[in-house]
Design an enzyme around this catalytic site. Sequence first.
Site, mmCIF file in Angstrom:
data_model
loop_
_atom_site.group_PDB
_atom_site.id
_atom_site.type_symbol
_atom_site.label_atom_id
_atom_site.label_comp_id
_atom_site.label_asym_id
_atom_site.label_seq_id
_atom_site.Cartn_x
_atom_site.Cartn_y
_atom_site.Cartn_z
ATOM 1 N N HIS A 1 -27.337 -99.490 19.328
ATOM 2 C CA HIS A 1 -28.020 -100.433 18.438
ATOM 3 C C HIS A 1 -28.826 -101.503 19.210
ATOM 4 C CE1 HIS A 1 -24.006 -102.862 18.451
ATOM 5 N NE2 HIS A 1 -24.764 -103.210 19.477
ATOM 6 N N HIS B 1 -23.146 -99.735 28.956
ATOM 7 C CA HIS B 1 -24.065 -100.801 29.361
ATOM 8 C C HIS B 1 -23.300 -102.059 29.728
ATOM 9 C CE1 HIS B 1 -23.764 -101.602 24.998
ATOM 10 N NE2 HIS B 1 -24.506 -102.697 25.062
ATOM 11 N N HIS C 1 -23.021 -110.108 17.230
ATOM 12 C CA HIS C 1 -23.144 -110.560 18.614
ATOM 13 C C HIS C 1 -23.192 -112.083 18.664
ATOM 14 C CE1 HIS C 1 -24.563 -106.398 18.513
ATOM 15 N NE2 HIS C 1 -24.298 -106.318 19.791
ATOM 16 N N GLU D 1 -18.226 -101.320 22.928
ATOM 17 C CA GLU D 1 -18.784 -101.087 21.585
ATOM 18 C C GLU D 1 -18.487 -99.662 21.088
ATOM 19 O OE1 GLU D 1 -22.507 -104.264 21.577
ATOM 20 O OE2 GLU D 1 -22.964 -102.159 21.875
HETATM 21 C C1 DHB Z 1 -28.602 -104.646 24.718
HETATM 22 C C2 DHB Z 1 -27.743 -103.726 24.118
HETATM 23 C C3 DHB Z 1 -26.850 -104.142 23.131
HETATM 24 O O1 DHB Z 1 -25.944 -103.319 22.520
HETATM 25 C C4 DHB Z 1 -26.863 -105.460 22.717
HETATM 26 O O2 DHB Z 1 -26.041 -105.798 21.714
HETATM 27 C C5 DHB Z 1 -27.699 -106.403 23.313
HETATM 28 C C6 DHB Z 1 -28.582 -105.979 24.318
HETATM 29 C C7 DHB Z 1 -29.573 -104.214 25.773
HETATM 30 O O3 DHB Z 1 -29.522 -103.068 26.231
HETATM 31 O O4 DHB Z 1 -30.426 -105.012 26.157
HETATM 32 FE FE FE Z 2 -24.484 -104.571 21.110
#
Ligand code: DHB
Ligand code: FE
Length: 288
Positions: free
Chosen positions: A12, A193, A59, A240
């Site tokens: 997302h 990530h 978030h 997540e």
């Molecule tokens: C990014 C990915 C995320 O799931 C998020 O909540 C905020 C930033 C990103 O890859 O920049």
């Molecule tokens: Fe996220």
Amino acid sequence: MARITAGVATSHVPAIGAAFDMGKAGEEYWKPVFDGYEWVKQWELEEKPDVVILCYNDHATSLMLDVVPTFALGCAEEFQPADEGWGARPVPTVIGHPELAAHMAEQLVLDEFDLTIMNHMDVDHGLTVPLSLMFGKVDAWPVRVIPLAVNVTQFPTPSGNRCWMLGEAIAHAVESFPEDLNVQIWGTGGMSHQLQGPRAGLINPEFDNAFLDGLVDETDELRKITRLEYLRESGSEGIELIMWLIMRAALGKDVEQLHRFYHVPASNTAVGHVVLRPVAGAPSAQAA
Ligand code: DHB
Ligand code: FE
């Protein structure tokens, strides 16, 4: 009777929403990402779900540190796209399904899941970016949405196994709703990530692809992944992925994979996307 007819999972990433809103989907960097969602957009037009139970995380946009619900169920009539610092995304208001949401709240309590009931909640990219990916640019979302916000931003976050059990309880709750509804359940976020610290930028395709494989028929292994393993293997935001387990558990034991897509990177994130169908006649998670 309401039925869960499919499960959808997707990353997302907020930058996907920004690229979409600014008309950059056809640019060299973004095209391979958006191409990965062409299949599901056509499929959703045919499936015509009535309601999506959308597992995502806020978030620290709508849910600040003063209140940190582990699982928050959106029971309101509607949910506004949140202002994440650059103004709200120019997407339609999200229309809820308060009757099914209230039924879920009651049934989940009976199943010993005491969810926080949200009669007001703005929704951030965790919820609106998946809607844009599945339905494209629309004047009104073609589906009602029950947001289910999971705390993955502040310790203690729930375990993946707890999320699995919640998914089973959700299936049970939906099955006992008397109205004929075509319900989908979505899990969003991930895949690997890490947005901060010395390991910022971490992506782990081996872990991600093993997770995608396991989601089909090795779910017992996925249930055992600890929060520490998510942190170590998939980066601080890889946690997540526990929201994908809520979705998967709600589909029962056997599923057919209709679609799978994996792309690295979009912004800082490994993008994953799957569409799963419960196998007809398979015993539901609760009956098994
Ligand atoms: C990014 C990915 C995320 O799931 C998020 O909540 C905020 C930033 C990103 O890859 O920049
Ligand atoms: Fe996220």
